[in-house]
Design a protein around this motif. Structure first.
Motif, PDB file in Angstrom:
ATOM      1  N   ARG A 414       1.008  -0.867  -0.114  1.00 29.98           N
ATOM      2  CA  ARG A 414       0.134   0.303   0.309  1.00 29.98           C
ATOM      3  C   ARG A 414       0.800   0.839  -0.025  1.00 29.98           C
ATOM      4  N   ALA A 415       1.161   1.249  -0.956  1.00 26.52           N
ATOM      5  CA  ALA A 415       3.135   2.485  -0.942  1.00 26.52           C
ATOM      6  C   ALA A 415       2.084   3.782  -1.765  1.00 26.52           C
ATOM      7  N   SER A 416       1.383   4.236  -1.704  1.00 32.03           N
ATOM      8  CA  SER A 416       0.088   5.212  -2.216  1.00 32.03           C
ATOM      9  C   SER A 416      -0.125   5.363  -1.025  1.00 32.03           C
ATOM     10  N   GLN A 417      -0.705   4.991   0.824  1.00 32.72           N
ATOM     11  CA  GLN A 417      -1.417   5.262   1.741  1.00 32.72           C
ATOM     12  C   GLN A 417      -0.034   5.248   2.180  1.00 32.72           C
ATOM     13  N   TYR A 418       0.968   5.202   2.457  1.00 31.03           N
ATOM     14  CA  TYR A 418       1.168   5.019   3.817  1.00 31.03           C
ATOM     15  C   TYR A 418       2.580   6.344   3.581  1.00 31.03           C
ATOM     16  N   ASN A 419       2.704   6.695   5.198  1.00 29.81           N
ATOM     17  CA  ASN A 419       3.561   7.885   5.051  1.00 29.81           C
ATOM     18  C   ASN A 419       4.458   7.442   5.846  1.00 29.81           C
ATOM     19  N   HIS A 420       5.911   7.305   6.020  1.00 26.81           N
ATOM     20  CA  HIS A 420       6.998   6.723   7.030  1.00 26.81           C
ATOM     21  C   HIS A 420       7.445   7.526   8.158  1.00 26.81           C
ATOM     22  N   VAL A 421       7.127   8.476   7.975  1.00 23.84           N
ATOM     23  CA  VAL A 421       7.486   9.858   9.256  1.00 23.84           C
ATOM     24  C   VAL A 421       6.554   9.049  10.510  1.00 23.84           C
ATOM     25  N   ASN A 422       5.010   9.472  10.220  1.00 25.62           N
ATOM     26  CA  ASN A 422       4.256   8.741  11.406  1.00 25.62           C
ATOM     27  C   ASN A 422       3.182   7.395  10.897  1.00 25.62           C
ATOM     28  N   THR A 424       1.649   5.525   8.990  1.00 27.24           N
ATOM     29  CA  THR A 424       0.360   5.819   9.038  1.00 27.24           C
ATOM     30  C   THR A 424      -0.226   5.473   7.675  1.00 27.24           C
ATOM     31  N   TYR A 425      -0.829   4.679   7.636  1.00 25.74           N
ATOM     32  CA  TYR A 425      -1.512   4.605   6.249  1.00 25.74           C
ATOM     33  C   TYR A 425      -3.021   5.613   5.594  1.00 25.74           C
ATOM     34  N   ILE A 426      -3.209   6.104   4.816  1.00 27.70           N
ATOM     35  CA  ILE A 426      -4.098   6.864   4.773  1.00 27.70           C
ATOM     36  C   ILE A 426      -4.994   7.390   3.450  1.00 27.70           C
ATOM     37  N   LYS A 427      -5.981   6.400   3.118  1.00 26.80           N
ATOM     38  CA  LYS A 427      -6.229   6.265   1.879  1.00 26.80           C
ATOM     39  C   LYS A 427      -6.470   7.613   0.991  1.00 26.80           C
ATOM     40  N   LYS A 428      -6.134   7.388   0.338  1.00 24.43           N
ATOM     41  CA  LYS A 428      -6.273   8.812  -0.970  1.00 24.43           C
ATOM     42  C   LYS A 428      -7.273   8.958  -2.766  1.00 24.43           C
ATOM     43  N   THR A 429      -7.761  10.393  -2.418  1.00 25.79           N
ATOM     44  CA  THR A 429      -8.138   9.847  -3.621  1.00 25.79           C
ATOM     45  C   THR A 429      -7.908   9.473  -5.333  1.00 25.79           C
ATOM     46  N   ARG A 430      -8.638   9.278  -6.635  1.00 21.10           N
ATOM     47  CA  ARG A 430      -7.349   9.398  -7.608  1.00 21.10           C
ATOM     48  C   ARG A 430      -7.148  10.881  -7.430  1.00 21.10           C
ATOM     49  N   ASP A 431      -8.105  11.582  -7.143  1.00 17.19           N
ATOM     50  CA  ASP A 431      -7.824  12.879  -7.930  1.00 17.19           C
ATOM     51  C   ASP A 431      -6.538  14.019  -6.470  1.00 17.19           C
ATOM     52  N   THR A 434      -1.211  15.396  -4.201  1.00 10.60           N
ATOM     53  CA  THR A 434       0.415  15.246  -3.882  1.00 10.60           C
ATOM     54  C   THR A 434      -0.132  15.261  -2.843  1.00 10.60           C
ATOM     55  N   THR A 435       0.818  14.862  -1.421  1.00 10.37           N
ATOM     56  CA  THR A 435       0.751  14.396  -0.502  1.00 10.37           C
ATOM     57  C   THR A 435       1.561  15.597   0.723  1.00 10.37           C
ATOM     58  N   PHE A 436       1.321  15.243   1.819  1.00  4.39           N
ATOM     59  CA  PHE A 436       2.380  16.146   2.991  1.00  4.39           C
ATOM     60  C   PHE A 436       2.975  15.061   3.151  1.00  4.39           C
ATOM     61  N   VAL A 437       4.786  15.007   3.579  1.00  2.00           N
ATOM     62  CA  VAL A 437       5.256  14.488   3.794  1.00  2.00           C
ATOM     63  C   VAL A 437       6.524  14.725   5.093  1.00  2.00           C
ATOM     64  N   LEU A 441       4.799  19.161   0.778  1.00  2.00           N
ATOM     65  CA  LEU A 441       4.450  18.594  -0.132  1.00  2.00           C
ATOM     66  C   LEU A 441       5.659  17.648  -0.888  1.00  2.00           C
ATOM     67  N   VAL A 442       4.931  16.546  -1.694  1.00  2.00           N
ATOM     68  CA  VAL A 442       5.061  15.657  -1.862  1.00  2.00           C
ATOM     69  C   VAL A 442       4.637  15.202  -3.236  1.00  2.00           C
ATOM     70  N   GLN A 443       5.144  14.468  -4.271  1.00  2.00           N
ATOM     71  CA  GLN A 443       4.625  14.336  -5.557  1.00  2.00           C
ATOM     72  C   GLN A 443       3.884  12.682  -5.373  1.00  2.00           C
ATOM     73  N   ARG A 444       2.869  12.345  -5.135  1.00  2.00           N
ATOM     74  CA  ARG A 444       2.317  11.259  -4.855  1.00  2.00           C
ATOM     75  C   ARG A 444       3.138  10.099  -5.444  1.00  2.00           C
ATOM     76  N   ASP A 445       3.194  10.037  -6.776  1.00  2.00           N
ATOM     77  CA  ASP A 445       3.827   8.803  -7.475  1.00  2.00           C
ATOM     78  C   ASP A 445       5.192   8.848  -7.439  1.00  2.00           C
ATOM     79  N   LEU A 446       6.185   9.870  -7.284  1.00  2.00           N
ATOM     80  CA  LEU A 446       7.115  10.060  -6.705  1.00  2.00           C
ATOM     81  C   LEU A 446       7.223   9.480  -5.271  1.00  2.00           C
ATOM     82  N   TYR A 447       6.498   9.603  -4.775  1.00  2.00           N
ATOM     83  CA  TYR A 447       6.984   9.196  -3.285  1.00  2.00           C
ATOM     84  C   TYR A 447       6.447   7.559  -3.042  1.00  2.00           C
ATOM     85  N   SER A 448       5.580   7.033  -3.857  1.00  2.00           N
ATOM     86  CA  SER A 448       5.229   6.176  -3.875  1.00  2.00           C
ATOM     87  C   SER A 448       6.319   5.189  -4.627  1.00  2.00           C
ATOM     88  N   ALA A 449       7.197   5.801  -5.429  1.00  2.00           N
ATOM     89  CA  ALA A 449       8.340   5.521  -5.788  1.00  2.00           C
ATOM     90  C   ALA A 449       9.337   5.731  -5.167  1.00  2.00           C
TER      91      ALA A 449
END
Length: 504
Positions: A414-422, A424-431, A434-437, A441-449
């Protein structure tokens, strides 16, 4: 005993064909289409009789129950009995070999036994998808649809000798560039396993090419002028790939990549669309009796279609455009794969079922305005961008660089939902692109990679320690990549979420 499979690669050469030789090849491909359809019809008939067999249906039902009960021994016993029943109905690859051997006798001057067996093997691949895979229907070859014929070895049938192809009395020289170091090195160091003749459509008609399947790992492509390798072997580093239906994000220790898959395809698709409309107008003009008043094709009657000379010209132009698009797509994916392996040869990617993503949605849903949502999903996008082809190329090239491609479990990782700092797994919509880590501000796909790159050996979750140690370096590469994309004047995919960075 089954033969052991060895690594192999393909070298393609042009065939020098004159008019009389072109006629012979056209005739042999037409015969091969006829043999394919005859064997497929026979296999389809036998398959229908097999499904009618009561014992076969009982064993299938018993096997399903054994799978639910997790009784492996009973499942194995059911599989053996199913294979025995299938053998009695001729549903094996060797039974189809024997059948096509009898059919080939009328055409033995044109089709050798080995080539005929490979035709039967192609039929078996189609039929076995119904027996063992997810296949639902077998399809016959239309006129001119067969694109290749191949042998089983270079000892008989299709044989490559020196600089020419020999096949049942047909001798065809090949074209080879004098400064092509890759082809010269491949032919001098590697054994030819078997030959394949490929038919490709051009504006002026069909042309034939020879593909040599060589044993071993291909040599590194070199610059024809200097003789030096075009790219250095990839370092023994880890790389994560987040593959989408139309985009790819890559994260490595030395850089990141965020790009749309084959953006050049839009120009090809527009030209193809125009030719398809032109082809349809020509077909309607020459066959007005085959259409109803509302413009649809008549159903329930056998129709005869007239194809004008202009129609055939447009058709070859369309086929040529499809061929050029396929070549450009594969070339673009090869460049992307080389860029990925330049970052590292230990590649981690999510296991994606693209075939499932192409299917229409089963459930009917309603949006907030009370309208029904479309059931279409990602079929066109996957067809246009071919993300599975990119993964297949990386998987093939990684061992040649001393590495490997590893697939992680999408449901566990579940790479698209995970935050390695805290943690936690937070489910995101397709829209949400970006996410905050850690407040950034981090691009979602790059962070998953990035998370995939730092996968644990079990490949069930990411390694938080490695993530914390390399996150600052990743963010430096991330910010440089995003800044470059924002400053670019070209069209960028909306899936990148660049607007969020511009507003931030």
């Amino acid at each position: 005993m089954a033969k052991s499979k060895t690594a192999s690669f393909v070298v393609e050469l042009g065939l020098v064909t004159h008019q009389n030789e072109q006629v012979v090849l056209d005739k042999r491909f037409k015969i091969a289409e006829k043999l394919y359809n005859k064997v497929l019809y026979h296999a389809q008939t036998q398959l229908t009789e097999l499904y009618k067999n009561h014992r076969y249906q009982d064993v299938l039902a018993e096997r399903r129950l054994s799978i639910k009960a997790n009784d492996k021994n009973r499942v194995t016993a059911c599989n053996k009995e199913l294979q025995t029943i299938q053998k009695t109905f001729g549903m094996t690859e060797y039974a189809l070999h024997a059948y096509i051997g009898r059919m080939r006798e009328a055409y033995k001057k044109h089709i050798d036994s080995f080539t005929a067996q490979k035709i039967a093997s192609a039929v078996w691949t189609s039929v076995s998808s119904l027996l063992y895979g997810k296949g639902k229907k077998v399809r016959f070859k239309k006129f001119g649809q067969l694109e290749s014929l191949e042998g089983k070895s270079n000892a008989t049938g299709m044989r490559f000798k020196g600089d020419r192809l020999e096949w049942n009395g047909l001798i065809l020289p090949v074209t080879m560039r004098a400064n092509d170091l890759f082809v010269q090195e491949s032919l001098s160091l590697h054994r030819v396993k078997y030959c394949r003749i490929v038919r490709k459509a051009f504006k002026g008609g069909d042309q034939y090419f020879l593909q040599l399947v060589l044993e071993g790992i291909p040599p590194v492509k070199r610059n024809n002028n200097t003789g030096m390798p075009r790219r250095q072997p990839a370092p023994n580093a880890e790389v994560g790939i987040d593959i989408g239906t139309s985009t790819v994000a890559v994260a490595g220790d030395d850089g990141v990549i965020l790009k749309e898959l084959f953006p050049e395809g839009a120009s090809y698709d527009h030209a193809i669309h125009l030719l398809q409309r032109k082809l349809d107008r020509s077909r309607r003009a020459t066959n007005p009796a085959n259409f109803t008043v509302d413009g649809t094709v008549k159903q329930g009657v056998k129709l005869t279609w007239v194809r004008s000379k202009n129609y055939m010209k447009i058709r070859f132009r369309l086929k040529d455009l499809y061929r050029r698009r396929a070549v450009a797509l594969k070339e673009a994916h090869n460049k992307t794969a080389n860029a990925i392996l330049a970052l590292g040869n230990q590649v981690y990617v999510e296991a994606m079922d693209f075939r499932a993503l192409m299917k229409r949605a089963k459930e009917t849903t309603v949006n907030k305005n009370g309208r029904f949502n479309r059931k279409k999903r990602y079929g066109k996008s996957i067809g246009y961008h071919a993300p599975a082809m990119l993964i297949a190329i990386v998987k093939q090239k990684a061992p040649q660089e001393g590495g490997a491609l590893y697939e992680v479990d999408t449901f566990k990782f579940r790479a698209s939902q995970y935050n390695h700092v805290n943690d936690t797994y937070i489910k995101k919509t397709r829209d949400e692109r970006t996410t905050f880590v850690a407040g950034q501000l981090v691009q979602r796909d790059l962070y998953s990679a990035f998370l995939l790159k730092n996968s644990q050996p079990t490949r069930n979750e990411t390694d938080r320690t490695k993530c914390s140690a390399t996150f600052d370096t990743f963010m430096a590469h991330h910010d440089t990549c995003i800044q470059t994309l924002c400053q670019s004047t070209g069209r960028q995919s909306c899936n990148f979420g660049l607007r969020d960075f511009q507003l931030a």
